[in-house]
Design a protein around this motif. Sequence first.
Motif, short mmCIF file in Angstrom:
data_model
loop_
_atom_site.label_atom_id
_atom_site.label_comp_id
_atom_site.label_asym_id
_atom_site.label_seq_id
_atom_site.Cartn_x
_atom_site.Cartn_y
_atom_site.Cartn_z
N UNK A 288 -0.18 -7.95 4.66
CA UNK A 288 -1.17 -8.34 3.30
C UNK A 288 -0.89 -7.23 2.32
N UNK A 289 -0.62 -5.98 2.82
CA UNK A 289 -0.25 -4.77 1.68
C UNK A 289 1.05 -5.08 1.05
N UNK A 290 2.04 -5.93 1.83
CA UNK A 290 3.28 -6.23 1.22
C UNK A 290 3.11 -7.42 0.11
N UNK A 291 2.39 -8.20 0.74
CA UNK A 291 2.06 -9.56 -0.18
C UNK A 291 1.51 -9.21 -1.58
N UNK A 292 0.53 -8.18 -1.50
CA UNK A 292 -0.22 -7.39 -2.60
C UNK A 292 0.74 -6.80 -3.53
N UNK A 293 1.91 -6.19 -2.68
CA UNK A 293 2.71 -5.12 -3.32
C UNK A 293 2.12 -3.99 -4.02
N UNK A 294 1.29 -3.39 -2.89
CA UNK A 294 0.56 -2.15 -3.09
C UNK A 294 1.58 -0.97 -3.32
N UNK A 295 2.67 -1.08 -2.81
CA UNK A 295 3.63 0.10 -2.72
C UNK A 295 4.35 0.64 -4.06
N UNK A 296 4.68 -0.60 -4.82
CA UNK A 296 5.35 -0.31 -6.08
C UNK A 296 4.62 0.29 -7.16
N UNK A 297 3.22 0.15 -7.37
CA UNK A 297 2.53 0.88 -8.32
C UNK A 297 2.62 2.33 -7.87
N UNK A 298 2.50 2.80 -6.55
CA UNK A 298 2.69 4.16 -6.10
C UNK A 298 4.11 4.62 -6.10
#
Length: 325
Positions: A24-34
């Motif tokens: 889910x974290x990948x689907x939401x793309x949480x890592x790109x903003x960081x």
Amino acid sequence: MGREISAPSLFQLGYYWEAKIFLTSVKLDLYTPMGSGPKTAAEIASAVGADPENLERLLDSLVAIGLIHREGIRYANTPVVAEFLVKTSPFYMGELMLLQDEEWEAWGKLEEVVRTGKPPVKGNIFMNRPEVGEKILRVLDRMAKRVAPSLAERIDLSGYKTFLDVGGGAGTFSMAFCKRYPHLQGTLFDLPETLATTQKNIDKEKMTGRIRLVGGNFNLDELPGTFDVVFLSDILHYQTSEENAALFRKLSRAANPGGLIIVKDMFLNEDASNPGWNAIFSIHMMVYSEKGRCFSGSEIRGWLEKAGFHWVTEMERNTVLTAIK
């Protein structure tokens, strides 16, 4: 030996929680903003379009798993996550994770497959969903770029002139070997629908004059000539034993006397009491393809020798074999 199992780890193995949190974290793309530096939950929520309170709970669970760090009210990527899950990274692998999220229902059929012995699908993802297959090729290309140059360094092709890449996909290995050995002339043989992606990559790397593309099915069609080197990467685990044995016989006909064959795949350990992680990948192939599975190095060695290849050498444990025609 496999991992040590305790009572708590049994319960953890039974939960889907961490896998679904991660996907889910990948689907939401949480890592790109960081990717540009630590961010608060509110900043990340604004960037990805999520509820700040619930997102903060998800981010804290990712901290508990070890994927990210929390520094006060700010969250930051770990180095591995920054390399593979930030979209601006040249080695971004998020598409592969998204495919795993799509496999959620397929894995739900594991009990049925084990009980009945019947495959849940016909063919495989490259045949059934070319648009998804193209995404996978892009990911495999990025993954291969990390290992292809070093493989081309370790296997000496200075005495060979022609190179055949069977089922070569995005062309990453063909280009790595041809760049390392400027005298080498490459031919890549794969399904016509795959070669559109291959051509884009070869054009981008200005390798058009060095690598010829030929369309066909390596199980059904004859290979386009004879060659000094034959290369086969990650093909065997999509096929049956019989198909692989027949393919090696065909590859032998395509290899010049004294020619070299390079086989890259995911081999099971020879020690049956410790089959290795590839035994788990073999289950993935069972639920997501019609006939895929992993094989041991000794099985592959047997196919090679029966097809007329000898002096089989393991260049990389459970990954790369070479042999001479």
